[in-house]
Design a protein around this motif. Structure first.
Motif, PDB file in Angstrom:
ATOM      1  N   GLY A 214       0.795  -1.215   0.000  1.00 12.27           N
ATOM      2  CA  GLY A 214       0.000   0.000   0.000  1.00 12.27           C
ATOM      3  C   GLY A 214       0.830   1.269   0.000  1.00 12.27           C
ATOM      4  N   GLU A 215       0.124   2.396  -0.095  1.00  7.49           N
ATOM      5  CA  GLU A 215       0.745   3.713  -0.032  1.00  7.49           C
ATOM      6  C   GLU A 215       0.423   4.334   1.319  1.00  7.49           C
ATOM      7  OE1 GLU A 215       2.797   4.849  -2.315  1.00  7.49           O
ATOM      8  OE2 GLU A 215       2.501   3.005  -3.452  1.00  7.49           O
ATOM      9  N   PHE A 216       1.333   5.156   1.801  1.00  4.77           N
ATOM     10  CA  PHE A 216       1.223   5.655   3.170  1.00  4.77           C
ATOM     11  C   PHE A 216       1.228   7.174   3.265  1.00  4.77           C
ATOM     12  CE2 PHE A 216       2.801   1.401   3.502  1.00  4.77           C
ATOM     13  CZ  PHE A 216       2.240   0.900   4.666  1.00  4.77           C
ATOM     14  N   ALA A 217       0.420   7.683   4.202  1.00  4.39           N
ATOM     15  CA  ALA A 217       0.499   9.067   4.650  1.00  4.39           C
ATOM     16  C   ALA A 217       0.743   8.989   6.151  1.00  4.39           C
ATOM     17  CB  ALA A 217      -0.785   9.834   4.343  1.00  4.39           C
ATOM     18  N   VAL A 218       1.666   9.799   6.643  1.00  6.37           N
ATOM     19  CA  VAL A 218       2.080   9.715   8.043  1.00  6.37           C
ATOM     20  C   VAL A 218       1.932  11.074   8.714  1.00  6.37           C
ATOM     21  CG1 VAL A 218       3.956   9.160   9.634  1.00  6.37           C
ATOM     22  CG2 VAL A 218       3.712   7.871   7.492  1.00  6.37           C
ATOM     23  N   PHE A 219       1.147  11.115   9.789  1.00  8.35           N
ATOM     24  CA  PHE A 219       0.972  12.329  10.589  1.00  8.35           C
ATOM     25  C   PHE A 219       1.854  12.228  11.820  1.00  8.35           C
ATOM     26  CE2 PHE A 219      -0.912  14.355  14.282  1.00  8.35           C
ATOM     27  CZ  PHE A 219      -1.258  15.622  13.824  1.00  8.35           C
ATOM     28  N   ILE A 220       2.648  13.257  12.067  1.00  2.21           N
ATOM     29  CA  ILE A 220       3.489  13.317  13.264  1.00  2.21           C
ATOM     30  C   ILE A 220       3.040  14.529  14.066  1.00  2.21           C
ATOM     31  CG2 ILE A 220       5.838  13.381  14.159  1.00  2.21           C
ATOM     32  CD1 ILE A 220       6.800  12.637  11.310  1.00  2.21           C
ATOM     33  N   SER A 221       2.648  14.312  15.305  1.00  3.15           N
ATOM     34  CA  SER A 221       2.130  15.425  16.105  1.00  3.15           C
ATOM     35  C   SER A 221       3.227  16.448  16.393  1.00  3.15           C
ATOM     36  CB  SER A 221       1.563  14.910  17.434  1.00  3.15           C
ATOM     37  OG  SER A 221       2.604  14.482  18.286  1.00  3.15           O
ATOM     38  N   GLY A 222       2.802  17.686  16.586  1.00  7.00           N
ATOM     39  CA  GLY A 222       3.734  18.717  17.011  1.00  7.00           C
ATOM     40  C   GLY A 222       3.930  18.643  18.512  1.00  7.00           C
ATOM     41  N   LYS A 223       4.999  19.211  19.000  1.00  5.27           N
ATOM     42  CA  LYS A 223       5.269  19.186  20.442  1.00  5.27           C
ATOM     43  C   LYS A 223       4.140  19.833  21.229  1.00  5.27           C
ATOM     44  CE  LYS A 223      10.326  19.261  20.105  1.00  5.27           C
ATOM     45  NZ  LYS A 223      11.541  20.049  20.409  1.00  5.27           N
ATOM     46  N   LYS A 224       3.556  20.890  20.658  1.00  2.00           N
ATOM     47  CA  LYS A 224       2.528  21.641  21.376  1.00  2.00           C
ATOM     48  C   LYS A 224       1.163  20.960  21.329  1.00  2.00           C
ATOM     49  CE  LYS A 224       4.788  26.054  20.470  1.00  2.00           C
ATOM     50  NZ  LYS A 224       4.660  27.387  19.834  1.00  2.00           N
ATOM     51  N   SER A 225       0.983  19.970  20.435  1.00  5.49           N
ATOM     52  CA  SER A 225      -0.332  19.344  20.277  1.00  5.49           C
ATOM     53  C   SER A 225      -0.419  17.974  20.936  1.00  5.49           C
ATOM     54  CB  SER A 225      -0.678  19.208  18.788  1.00  5.49           C
ATOM     55  OG  SER A 225       0.246  18.346  18.152  1.00  5.49           O
ATOM     56  N   GLU A 226       0.628  17.595  21.672  1.00  7.27           N
ATOM     57  CA  GLU A 226       0.638  16.265  22.281  1.00  7.27           C
ATOM     58  C   GLU A 226      -0.271  16.179  23.503  1.00  7.27           C
ATOM     59  OE1 GLU A 226       4.855  15.747  22.826  1.00  7.27           O
ATOM     60  OE2 GLU A 226       4.920  14.356  21.164  1.00  7.27           O
ATOM     61  N   LYS A 227      -0.471  17.308  24.196  1.00  8.35           N
ATOM     62  CA  LYS A 227      -1.341  17.299  25.362  1.00  8.35           C
ATOM     63  C   LYS A 227      -2.794  17.259  24.917  1.00  8.35           C
ATOM     64  CE  LYS A 227       1.918  19.924  28.192  1.00  8.35           C
ATOM     65  NZ  LYS A 227       2.113  21.158  28.976  1.00  8.35           N
ATOM     66  N   ASN A 228      -3.650  16.679  25.731  1.00  8.85           N
ATOM     67  CA  ASN A 228      -5.078  16.648  25.418  1.00  8.85           C
ATOM     68  C   ASN A 228      -5.635  18.061  25.365  1.00  8.85           C
ATOM     69  OD1 ASN A 228      -5.168  13.859  25.339  1.00  8.85           O
ATOM     70  ND2 ASN A 228      -5.580  13.685  27.529  1.00  8.85           N
ATOM     71  N   VAL A 229      -6.441  18.320  24.348  1.00  5.95           N
ATOM     72  CA  VAL A 229      -7.049  19.631  24.204  1.00  5.95           C
ATOM     73  C   VAL A 229      -8.264  19.711  25.105  1.00  5.95           C
ATOM     74  CG1 VAL A 229      -8.148  21.224  22.608  1.00  5.95           C
ATOM     75  CG2 VAL A 229      -6.240  19.817  21.836  1.00  5.95           C
ATOM     76  N   LYS A 230      -8.368  20.785  25.860  1.00  8.86           N
ATOM     77  CA  LYS A 230      -9.514  20.982  26.763  1.00  8.86           C
ATOM     78  C   LYS A 230     -10.216  22.280  26.426  1.00  8.86           C
ATOM     79  CE  LYS A 230      -7.353  18.518  30.632  1.00  8.86           C
ATOM     80  NZ  LYS A 230      -6.929  18.620  32.047  1.00  8.86           N
ATOM     81  N   PHE A 231     -11.537  22.262  26.512  1.00  5.72           N
ATOM     82  CA  PHE A 231     -12.297  23.487  26.289  1.00  5.72           C
ATOM     83  C   PHE A 231     -12.007  24.454  27.437  1.00  5.72           C
ATOM     84  CE2 PHE A 231     -14.675  22.506  22.646  1.00  5.72           C
ATOM     85  CZ  PHE A 231     -15.022  21.170  22.692  1.00  5.72           C
ATOM     86  N   SER A 232     -11.820  25.691  27.080  1.00  2.00           N
ATOM     87  CA  SER A 232     -11.605  26.688  28.112  1.00  2.00           C
ATOM     88  C   SER A 232     -12.938  27.016  28.770  1.00  2.00           C
ATOM     89  CB  SER A 232     -11.014  27.969  27.483  1.00  2.00           C
ATOM     90  OG  SER A 232     -11.922  28.524  26.554  1.00  2.00           O
ATOM     91  N   GLU A 233     -12.866  27.646  29.947  1.00  2.18           N
ATOM     92  CA  GLU A 233     -14.074  27.908  30.718  1.00  2.18           C
ATOM     93  C   GLU A 233     -15.055  28.804  29.989  1.00  2.18           C
ATOM     94  OE1 GLU A 233     -12.099  27.548  35.178  1.00  2.18           O
ATOM     95  OE2 GLU A 233     -13.043  29.409  34.499  1.00  2.18           O
ATOM     96  N   GLU A 234     -14.552  29.645  29.099  1.00  2.00           N
ATOM     97  CA  GLU A 234     -15.448  30.578  28.405  1.00  2.00           C
ATOM     98  C   GLU A 234     -16.416  29.850  27.471  1.00  2.00           C
ATOM     99  OE1 GLU A 234     -13.659  32.953  25.141  1.00  2.00           O
ATOM    100  OE2 GLU A 234     -11.802  32.072  25.851  1.00  2.00           O
ATOM    101  N   PHE A 235     -16.101  28.593  27.111  1.00  2.00           N
ATOM    102  CA  PHE A 235     -16.990  27.827  26.253  1.00  2.00           C
ATOM    103  C   PHE A 235     -17.829  26.816  27.054  1.00  2.00           C
ATOM    104  CE2 PHE A 235     -13.579  29.062  23.308  1.00  2.00           C
ATOM    105  CZ  PHE A 235     -14.342  29.729  22.361  1.00  2.00           C
TER     106      PHE A 235
END
Length: 238
Positions: A214-235
């Motif tokens: 097969g053919e491949f596409a590879v995503f490598i996370s950025g250093k800043k995106s490794e932590k879980n994203v959380k909604f801020s209190e304003e939302f």
């Protein structure tokens, strides 16, 4: 002034062809293609018959001259690479540039892209997502560029062949074995597979396989995106 249409085609599943792409192929005078045999199969499936002209990466500049001559005659031309969007790790960019320079209108007909497909399911990316395409097949250059990309801190998407995917994963793991990786194999096709984990985990998976296709596409996370994203209190509803 005539029109050159840059047409995206399916990367595997023919159902991903757009209505606009089909109408474009039906209405132009000539279709230029990275591989006329490959594009002929696509056109035949949709019962479209048009004159074909070759425009590969190896002859793109010379072939562009022939295509521009057709445009100068007032003919409309559509260009398709073998799969996905022309100009994205595929020929087409040279043709588009030369056609516009010659005074012709260059029209994008958007559609399938392995880059966009993987990015849509990777689940992270942040504001900046770097598309690097294929890295050099030379080990030293590949590792050097890969180190630059990972140290930059942004998420990255690469393309790779089945022959070098384990080498690429090995290089990623050597640089940062804990970096999050998402590998898309045969995207949109019958045997589509998406594998996620740390670079070390995904390498262990693929290194254990007796056969890789097969053919491949590879995503490598950025250093800043490794932590879980959380909604801020304003939302928050609270």
């Amino acid at each position: 002034m005539s029109e050159l249409y840059i047409v995206a085609t399916p990367i595997g599943n023919l159902g991903d062809i757009t209505f606009r792409a089909l109408e474009t192929f039906k209405n132009v005078d000539v279709i230029a293609a990275e591989d006329t045999r490959h594009t002929l199969q696509l056109l035949t499936h949709f019962e479209i018959r048009k004159p074909l002209i070759s425009c590969r990466s190896q002859n793109e500049e010379a072939a562009s001259g022939k295509i521009i001559a057709l445009l100068d005659e007032g003919k409309t031309v559509a260009y398709a690479s073998d799969a996905g969007t022309p100009g994205i790790s595929d020929p087409g960019a040279v043709l588009a540039g030369l056609a516009r320079k010659a005074g012709h209108k260059v029209v994008p007909i958007p559609g399938a892209s392995a880059f966009a497909a993987l990015a849509s399911v990777a689940g992270a990316g942040g504001k900046t997502l770097v598309f690097e395409g294929f890295l050099s097949p030379k080990p030293g250059r590949r590792r050097s560029r890969l180190r630059e990309l990972l140290e930059d801190g942004n998420a990255v998407i690469l393309y790779e062949s089945p022959f070098r995917i384990v080498k690429l994963l090995t290089d990623i793991a050597d640089i940062d074995s804990e970096r999050r990786v998402v590998v898309g194999r045969e995207l949109t096709k019958l045997h589509e597979e998406i594998t996620e984990g740390t670079a070390g985990e995904v390498l262990e998976d693929y290194a254990s396989r007796s056969k890789i296709l097969g053919e491949f596409a590879v995503f490598i996370s950025g250093k800043k995106s490794e932590k879980n994203v959380k909604f801020s209190e304003e939302f928050s509803d609270n």
